[in-house]
Design an enzyme around this catalytic site. Structure first.
Site: not given
Ligand code: AMP
Ligand code: ZN
Length: 127
Positions: A27, A83, A90, A96, A98
């Protein structure tokens, strides 16, 4: 899918683990040391749109990643979270999972864990 950040990460092979149907990468804004995301190779919106095979593939990578993180960072616990939908937090509309390693003392009172999605409901008196 065009304009999907996570499809782009997969297409550009900026990944750390892979199997037939899923990939994993660190992440970009880790909640803790070793925070990892597992996604399907196929662009699907959320967990409920994945097939059984994709679920198995994602959880196979969760198991593999745990072994790597255990060796590297020696966490004392884990939270695993998905999420689904904007109301649930989300922000990227490509499934995805976590995988969040936890460390003794990383927060003052960890009781309730993922219940913290609604912060004032996290801790509770057992009935
Ligand atoms: P969510 O809130 O469950 O949609 O989580 C999205 C997650 O993606 C967050 O924890 C971000 O830190 C992560 N994220 C966003 N952009 C990137 C990226 N380019 N590479 C890796 N993780 C990312
Ligand atoms: Zn996508």
């Amino acid at each position: 899918m065009e304009n999907c950040k996570f499809c782009k990460i997969f297409q550009e092979k900026k990944i750390d683990l892979e199997n037939e149907l899923a990939v994993a990468f660190w992440d970009a804004n880790p909640v803790s040391k070793g925070h990892l995301l597992v996604i399907t190779k196929r662009h699907v919106k959320d967990f409920f749109e994945t097939t059984k095979e994709e679920r198995n593939a994602m959880f196979e990578l969760i198991d593999k990643a745990k072994k790597i993180i255990d060796e590297k960072d020696k966490p004392t616990g884990y939270n695993i979270g998905i999420n689904c939908g904007i109301s649930a937090g989300q922000t990227i509309m490509h499934i995805h999972i976590h995988l969040i390693p936890r460390y003794d003392g990383d927060t003052e009172n960890p009781r309730g864990g993922v219940r913290g999605v609604i912060p004032d409901k996290r801790d509770y008196e057992d009935k």
